[in-house]
Design a protein around this motif. Structure first.
Motif, PDB file in Angstrom:
ATOM      1  N   GLU A 165       0.854  -1.192   0.000  1.00 35.42           N
ATOM      2  CA  GLU A 165       0.000   0.000   0.000  1.00 35.42           C
ATOM      3  C   GLU A 165       0.888   1.238   0.000  1.00 35.42           C
ATOM      4  O   GLU A 165       1.738   1.408   0.883  1.00 35.42           O
TER       5      GLU A 165
ATOM      6  N   SER B 219       1.907   4.925   0.674  1.00 36.43           N
ATOM      7  CA  SER B 219       1.546   5.968   1.637  1.00 36.43           C
ATOM      8  C   SER B 219       2.770   6.849   1.881  1.00 36.43           C
ATOM      9  O   SER B 219       3.882   6.523   1.458  1.00 36.43           O
ATOM     10  N   HIS B 220       2.566   7.944   2.574  1.00 32.30           N
ATOM     11  CA  HIS B 220       3.623   8.930   2.774  1.00 32.30           C
ATOM     12  C   HIS B 220       4.738   8.352   3.644  1.00 32.30           C
ATOM     13  O   HIS B 220       4.485   7.800   4.721  1.00 32.30           O
ATOM     14  N   SER B 221       5.976   8.517   3.188  1.00 33.97           N
ATOM     15  CA  SER B 221       7.109   7.922   3.902  1.00 33.97           C
ATOM     16  C   SER B 221       7.400   8.607   5.222  1.00 33.97           C
ATOM     17  O   SER B 221       8.027   8.014   6.109  1.00 33.97           O
TER      18      SER B 221
ATOM     19  N   ALA C 230       4.839  10.308   7.104  1.00 32.25           N
ATOM     20  CA  ALA C 230       3.666  10.361   7.974  1.00 32.25           C
ATOM     21  C   ALA C 230       3.146   8.998   8.415  1.00 32.25           C
ATOM     22  O   ALA C 230       2.261   8.914   9.272  1.00 32.25           O
ATOM     23  N   THR C 231       3.666   7.924   7.819  1.00 25.57           N
ATOM     24  CA  THR C 231       3.160   6.584   8.133  1.00 25.57           C
ATOM     25  C   THR C 231       4.075   5.894   9.139  1.00 25.57           C
ATOM     26  O   THR C 231       5.257   5.662   8.852  1.00 25.57           O
TER      27      THR C 231
ATOM     28  N   LEU D 159       2.623   0.418  10.842  1.00 26.82           N
ATOM     29  CA  LEU D 159       1.386   0.456  10.053  1.00 26.82           C
ATOM     30  C   LEU D 159       1.654   0.390   8.550  1.00 26.82           C
ATOM     31  O   LEU D 159       0.747   0.575   7.748  1.00 26.82           O
ATOM     32  N   ARG D 160       2.874   0.104   8.191  1.00 24.93           N
ATOM     33  CA  ARG D 160       3.236   0.102   6.773  1.00 24.93           C
ATOM     34  C   ARG D 160       2.983  -1.263   6.122  1.00 24.93           C
ATOM     35  O   ARG D 160       3.109  -2.303   6.764  1.00 24.93           O
ATOM     36  N   LYS D 161       2.659  -1.199   4.836  1.00 18.12           N
ATOM     37  CA  LYS D 161       2.578  -2.398   3.989  1.00 18.12           C
ATOM     38  C   LYS D 161       3.533  -2.174   2.818  1.00 18.12           C
ATOM     39  O   LYS D 161       3.128  -1.792   1.716  1.00 18.12           O
ATOM     40  N   ASP D 162       4.803  -2.372   3.103  1.00 15.07           N
ATOM     41  CA  ASP D 162       5.886  -2.020   2.173  1.00 15.07           C
ATOM     42  C   ASP D 162       6.182  -3.189   1.233  1.00 15.07           C
ATOM     43  O   ASP D 162       6.739  -4.218   1.641  1.00 15.07           O
TER      44      ASP D 162
ATOM     45  N   ILE E 268       6.048   5.110   0.176  1.00 13.43           N
ATOM     46  CA  ILE E 268       6.250   3.694   0.495  1.00 13.43           C
ATOM     47  C   ILE E 268       5.813   2.854  -0.707  1.00 13.43           C
ATOM     48  O   ILE E 268       4.712   3.057  -1.245  1.00 13.43           O
TER      49      ILE E 268
END
Length: 426
Positions: free
Chosen positions: A221, A223-225, A227-228, A232-235, A276
């Motif tokens: 997913e 997302s901002h590198s 702010a995430t 909670l990351r799905k890298d 990300i």
């Protein structure tokens, strides 16, 4: 004469697709087509009858005293990887042409016809599928399974065929099911360091490793590198990186059996520093001589992929691009080539091939021999790939004597170890 002739032919072929970064004659491109056209011209100049089958393989025939007898064939390929070298494949085509030059110069007639085959699309760089031409020639490929495969420019296999004047719907007619080929020989650089390190002139190949190839797509997913939070990351990239390390580890556990594995291609999307990664597409190559060992590596990688998918909350798709079986070459032909080396006073070593070749498919159709010559530092698929003209000539000497054994000369009374010069005593 032989050395100069070999060098001249190499230079002619390598003028096509040359760049400072390496050779570029990808399968079904204009450059590969130009190289094939040059090959056809050279064959016609030498009095050969030339035809092209519906997969793009070019077959050039020197007729025998008895044209009804099965031919003895030799050859290789002219396509390259991206930024490849000047010798991979090309050496085998040049060696075959040199053989014909020697037979013509010495006015040697053979009972069996002699063929040169220039195979199409040996390299897998464009479509992730190797030895396409020899697979179709030997009936080892179903066109329906590959027609929708696309390259990086979204060009399908069907479109690629059409762009070089071939009709993909007719490709399976290239299968030589009703023909009886007596034997096939391929001269090739080793693409590894063994011969050079052991100071041996010729490798007599005993078996050819085969690849299992996977395309793996990791979906995460974006997302901002900044702010995430990390938890909670799905890298997608980190998932791919973990898979890459698992590939290395699985192969290391099977290293004693000669099995290897490589992640040779990985593309990250969107590829922006402060985002990300949402997706990673990677291609994995597993190969070896031992079928069981290769299967173990594959299963370990697949098990790790499932674990990573679960633990990192990713979605991972796998596509099996190919799963080929290793080929063991016939002992009779291995012994014959070894005996030829002894007769010529050329040092040799029996050895497996870690790389795939068209010879592995031809072995399913007829008796097949694969003859290696050294390459500097074992370097291949690289712009600095190199082998000496002397090494190529020695490969030609072995090829000449071996082909004559199988094609049965009717007017030769001396050894083939004269470099193709016209000093025969008939």
């Amino acid at each position: 004469m032989s050395l100069e002739r070999i060098e001249k032919m190499l230079k002619q072929f390598n003028a096509i697709g040359y760049s400072e970064g390496g050779m570029n004659r990808l399968a079904f491109t204009e450059n590969e087509l130009k190289a094939k056209e040059l090959f056809k011209e050279m064959c016609k100049e030498k009095g050969l009858n030339v035809r092209m089958d519906n997969s793009g393989n070019i077959i050039a025939r020197r007729e025998g005293i008895n044209p009804e007898l099965p031919p003895v064939s030799t050859g290789s390929h002219l396509d390259t990887v991206i930024n490849g070298g000047k010798y991979d494949g090309t050496v085998g085509v040049v060696a075959a042409l040199e053989l014909i030059c020697r037979l013509n110069t010495r006015h040697i007639q053979t009972l069996h016809p002699v063929e040169i085959i220039c195979f199409t699309a040996e390299e897998s760089s464009r479509f992730g599928l190797s030895t396409i031409g020899s697979k179709f020639m030997t009936g080892n490929l179903n066109k329906d399974e590959i027609e929708n495969i696309k390259d990086k420019d979204d060009i399908s296999m069907v479109e690629a065929f059409s762009q070089v004047g071939l009709h993909f719907d007719q490709v399976e007619s290239a299968f030589r099911r009703n023909e009886n080929i007596k034997a096939f020989f391929e001269v090739h650089i080793e693409q590894g360091p063994v011969l050079e390190q052991e100071n041996v002139n010729i490798g007599v190949v005993t078996g050819i490793a085969a690849p299992t190839r996977l395309k793996v797509t990791v979906e995460g997913e974006a997302s901002h590198s900044g702010a995430t939070p990390m938890n909670l990351r799905k890298d997608a990239f980190l998932g791919a990186a973990e898979i890459g390390l698992a590939v290395e580890n699985a192969a290391n556990l099977e290293a004693l059996k000669g099995t290897v594995a490589t992640v040779g291609d990985c593309v990250i999307t969107p590829g922006v520093m402060n985002v990300i990664p949402a997706k990673a597409e990677m291609k994995i190559d597993i190969r070896g001589i031992d079928i069981g060992s290769k299967r173990v590596v594959y299963e370990r990688v697949m098990a790790t992929i499932k674990s990573i998918e679960r633990e990192r909350h990713l979605l991972i798709h796998t596509e099996l691009l190919s799963d080929e079986e290793p080929v063991l070459l016939e002992e009779d032909i291995i012994s014959s080539i070894s005996q030829t080396c002894k007769q010529l006073g050329i040092s040799y070593k029996k050895m497996p091939s870690g790389a795939g070749h068209d010879a592995m498919n031809m072995a399913r159709l007829c008796s097949t021999g694969l003859i290696f010559i050294p390459c500097r530092d074992g370097l291949s698929h690289h712009k600095d790939e190199f082998t000496s003209i002397r090494s190529i000539k020695l490969g030609c000497d072995v090829l000449e004597k071996e082909v004559l054994k199988w094609a049965e000369p009717v007017n030769e009374k001396v050894s083939a170890n004269n470099g193709g010069e016209s000093d025969e005593r008939l």
